[in-house]
Design a protein around this motif. Structure first.
Motif, mmCIF file in Angstrom:
data_model
loop_
_atom_site.group_PDB
_atom_site.id
_atom_site.type_symbol
_atom_site.label_atom_id
_atom_site.label_comp_id
_atom_site.label_asym_id
_atom_site.label_seq_id
_atom_site.Cartn_x
_atom_site.Cartn_y
_atom_site.Cartn_z
ATOM 1 N N ILE A 20 0.838 -1.203 0.000
ATOM 2 C CA ILE A 20 0.000 0.000 0.000
ATOM 3 C C ILE A 20 0.871 1.250 0.000
ATOM 4 N N MET A 21 1.921 1.220 0.799
ATOM 5 C CA MET A 21 2.819 2.386 0.831
ATOM 6 C C MET A 21 3.435 2.620 -0.537
ATOM 7 N N ASN A 22 3.860 1.552 -1.190
ATOM 8 C CA ASN A 22 4.407 1.674 -2.545
ATOM 9 C C ASN A 22 3.374 2.233 -3.521
ATOM 10 N N ASP A 25 3.107 5.840 -3.358
ATOM 11 C CA ASP A 25 4.379 6.533 -3.631
ATOM 12 C C ASP A 25 5.117 7.034 -2.388
ATOM 13 N N ILE A 26 4.985 6.304 -1.277
ATOM 14 C CA ILE A 26 5.760 6.653 -0.088
ATOM 15 C C ILE A 26 7.233 6.295 -0.340
ATOM 16 N N ASP A 27 8.127 7.208 -0.038
ATOM 17 C CA ASP A 27 9.545 6.987 -0.353
ATOM 18 C C ASP A 27 10.179 5.891 0.527
ATOM 19 N N ALA A 29 12.852 5.670 2.468
ATOM 20 C CA ALA A 29 13.278 5.978 3.843
ATOM 21 C C ALA A 29 12.079 5.969 4.802
ATOM 22 N N THR A 30 10.977 6.529 4.336
ATOM 23 C CA THR A 30 9.755 6.565 5.165
ATOM 24 C C THR A 30 9.180 5.163 5.326
ATOM 25 N N ARG A 31 9.159 4.396 4.243
ATOM 26 C CA ARG A 31 8.639 3.016 4.303
ATOM 27 C C ARG A 31 9.429 2.173 5.288
ATOM 28 N N THR A 40 -1.963 2.488 16.641
ATOM 29 C CA THR A 40 -3.117 2.444 17.540
ATOM 30 C C THR A 40 -4.221 3.306 16.942
ATOM 31 N N LYS A 41 -5.405 2.758 16.919
ATOM 32 C CA LYS A 41 -6.568 3.452 16.360
ATOM 33 C C LYS A 41 -7.422 3.933 17.533
ATOM 34 N N VAL A 42 -7.672 5.235 17.582
ATOM 35 C CA VAL A 42 -8.531 5.795 18.626
ATOM 36 C C VAL A 42 -9.790 6.329 17.946
ATOM 37 N N GLU A 51 -14.796 10.493 14.892
ATOM 38 C CA GLU A 51 -13.507 11.175 15.023
ATOM 39 C C GLU A 51 -12.481 10.071 15.185
ATOM 40 N N THR A 52 -11.541 9.991 14.248
ATOM 41 C CA THR A 52 -10.583 8.886 14.283
ATOM 42 C C THR A 52 -9.151 9.409 14.294
ATOM 43 N N LYS A 53 -8.348 8.741 15.089
ATOM 44 C CA LYS A 53 -6.914 9.035 15.112
ATOM 45 C C LYS A 53 -6.166 7.712 14.925
ATOM 46 N N THR A 54 -5.207 7.718 14.018
ATOM 47 C CA THR A 54 -4.305 6.581 13.882
ATOM 48 C C THR A 54 -2.953 7.069 14.403
ATOM 49 N N LEU A 55 -2.523 6.465 15.506
ATOM 50 C CA LEU A 55 -1.346 6.973 16.216
ATOM 51 C C LEU A 55 -0.172 6.016 16.091
ATOM 52 N N THR A 57 4.489 6.032 17.002
ATOM 53 C CA THR A 57 5.628 6.793 17.527
ATOM 54 C C THR A 57 6.251 7.693 16.464
ATOM 55 N N PHE A 58 5.936 7.431 15.205
ATOM 56 C CA PHE A 58 6.558 8.155 14.090
ATOM 57 C C PHE A 58 5.672 9.288 13.575
ATOM 58 N N ARG A 59 4.415 8.982 13.324
ATOM 59 C CA ARG A 59 3.473 9.956 12.786
ATOM 60 C C ARG A 59 2.064 9.587 13.209
ATOM 61 N N GLU A 62 -5.149 11.955 11.563
ATOM 62 C CA GLU A 62 -6.503 12.180 12.074
ATOM 63 C C GLU A 62 -7.457 12.422 10.916
ATOM 64 N N VAL A 63 -8.601 11.775 10.988
ATOM 65 C CA VAL A 63 -9.644 12.089 10.005
ATOM 66 C C VAL A 63 -11.009 11.921 10.668
ATOM 67 N N ASN A 64 -11.864 12.908 10.432
ATOM 68 C CA ASN A 64 -13.212 12.916 10.993
ATOM 69 C C ASN A 64 -14.222 12.900 9.847
ATOM 70 N N MET A 108 -12.192 -0.698 4.161
ATOM 71 C CA MET A 108 -13.358 -1.319 4.809
ATOM 72 C C MET A 108 -12.970 -1.611 6.241
ATOM 73 N N GLN A 109 -13.869 -1.347 7.167
ATOM 74 C CA GLN A 109 -13.536 -1.554 8.582
ATOM 75 C C GLN A 109 -14.725 -2.172 9.305
ATOM 76 N N TRP A 110 -14.447 -3.206 10.106
ATOM 77 C CA TRP A 110 -15.519 -3.860 10.836
ATOM 78 C C TRP A 110 -14.988 -4.500 12.108
ATOM 79 N N HIS A 117 -11.088 -5.031 12.312
ATOM 80 C CA HIS A 117 -10.452 -5.390 11.044
ATOM 81 C C HIS A 117 -10.483 -4.176 10.113
ATOM 82 N N LEU A 118 -9.354 -3.926 9.448
ATOM 83 C CA LEU A 118 -9.279 -2.826 8.478
ATOM 84 C C LEU A 118 -8.569 -3.329 7.232
ATOM 85 N N GLU A 119 -9.256 -3.236 6.109
ATOM 86 C CA GLU A 119 -8.654 -3.569 4.815
ATOM 87 C C GLU A 119 -8.505 -2.283 4.029
HETATM 88 O O1 YOG Z 1 -7.796 4.592 8.463
HETATM 89 O O2 YOG Z 1 -7.409 6.219 7.009
HETATM 90 O O3 YOG Z 1 -9.406 3.316 10.281
HETATM 91 O O4 YOG Z 1 -10.537 6.312 10.022
HETATM 92 C C1 YOG Z 1 -2.811 4.603 6.632
HETATM 93 C C2 YOG Z 1 -1.322 4.617 6.380
HETATM 94 C C3 YOG Z 1 3.009 5.922 8.537
HETATM 95 C C4 YOG Z 1 3.399 7.072 7.608
HETATM 96 C C5 YOG Z 1 -3.174 5.045 8.016
HETATM 97 C C6 YOG Z 1 2.163 6.408 9.688
HETATM 98 C C7 YOG Z 1 -1.038 4.372 4.905
HETATM 99 C C8 YOG Z 1 3.985 6.616 6.298
HETATM 100 C C9 YOG Z 1 -4.566 5.580 8.106
HETATM 101 C C10 YOG Z 1 1.338 5.325 10.291
HETATM 102 C C11 YOG Z 1 0.426 4.456 4.605
HETATM 103 C C12 YOG Z 1 3.102 5.677 5.476
HETATM 104 C C13 YOG Z 1 0.372 5.842 11.311
HETATM 105 C C14 YOG Z 1 -5.605 4.704 7.408
HETATM 106 C C15 YOG Z 1 0.880 5.843 4.332
HETATM 107 C C16 YOG Z 1 2.024 6.382 4.721
HETATM 108 C C17 YOG Z 1 -0.483 7.004 10.879
HETATM 109 C C18 YOG Z 1 -7.006 5.253 7.584
HETATM 110 C C19 YOG Z 1 -9.146 4.990 8.615
HETATM 111 C C20 YOG Z 1 -9.892 3.774 9.067
HETATM 112 C C21 YOG Z 1 -9.234 6.101 9.649
#
Ligand code: YOG
Length: 135
Positions: A20-22, A25-27, A29-31, A40-42, A51-55, A57-59, A62-64, A108-110, A117-119
């Motif tokens: 997915i990262m490829n 087009d994630i570079d 070094a980042t990959r 962690t998904k909050v 309100e969702t946060k994907t947390l 240690t690196f980055r 957030e998406v609502n 897709m998330q369930w 589960h998240l695809e």
């Molecule tokens: O999830 O939108 O759960 O509502 C997808 C990462 C890595 C950065 C994360 C940071 C895709 C470099 C969010 C990892 C890879 C890699 C933690 C997926 C992209 C870049 C953030 C998402 C929904 C459903 C949120």
């Protein structure tokens, strides 16, 4: 009553994340860093409002959104693209369609028991993530 995604969910598996990262087009070094992260998904859900946060240690990301309402999503800190996202219910599954430069982009998330589960899919690639609910 829609499914209840509220809680903190800690990643237990992450299959094909590199693909997915490829695809977006994630570079290299980042990959190299991102592939080892335990995400962690909050989620704070009120009916159809999320309100969702994907947390990590690196980055963090957030998406609502509100189910059924298309919005402009800026994937800040990910691939930094602007996409048009629509999340809908398919039964108790959340289905996101993300229109933009990349074909067939979405997720897709369930919930199954205490697992989330998240695809994530982009073009012909599918990443499968499983998270476990924090007690
Ligand atoms: O999830 O939108 O759960 O509502 C997808 C990462 C890595 C950065 C994360 C940071 C895709 C470099 C969010 C990892 C890879 C890699 C933690 C997926 C992209 C870049 C953030 C998402 C929904 C459903 C949120």
């Amino acid at each position: 009553m829609p499914a209840d995604f509220n809680g903190q969910w800690v990643m237990v598996t992450n299959e094909n994340f590199e693909d997915i990262m490829n695809a977006i087009d994630i570079d290299f070094a980042t990959r190299k860093i991102a592939r080892h992260l335990t995400q962690t998904k909050v989620i704070v859900q009120n009916g159809d409002k999320f309100e969702t946060k994907t947390l990590s240690t690196f980055r963090n990301y957030e998406v609502n959104f509100t189910v059924g309402e298309e919005f402009e999503e800026v994937t800040k800190g990910l691939d930094n693209r602007t996409i048009q996202t629509l999340v809908t219910w398919d039964g108790d599954k959340l289905v996101a369609v993300q229109k933009g430069e990349k074909a067939n982009r979405g997720w897709m998330q369930w919930i199954e028991g205490d697992l989330l589960h998240l695809e994530i899919h982009v073009e012909d690639k599918i990443c499968k993530q499983v998270f476990k609910k924090k007690p």
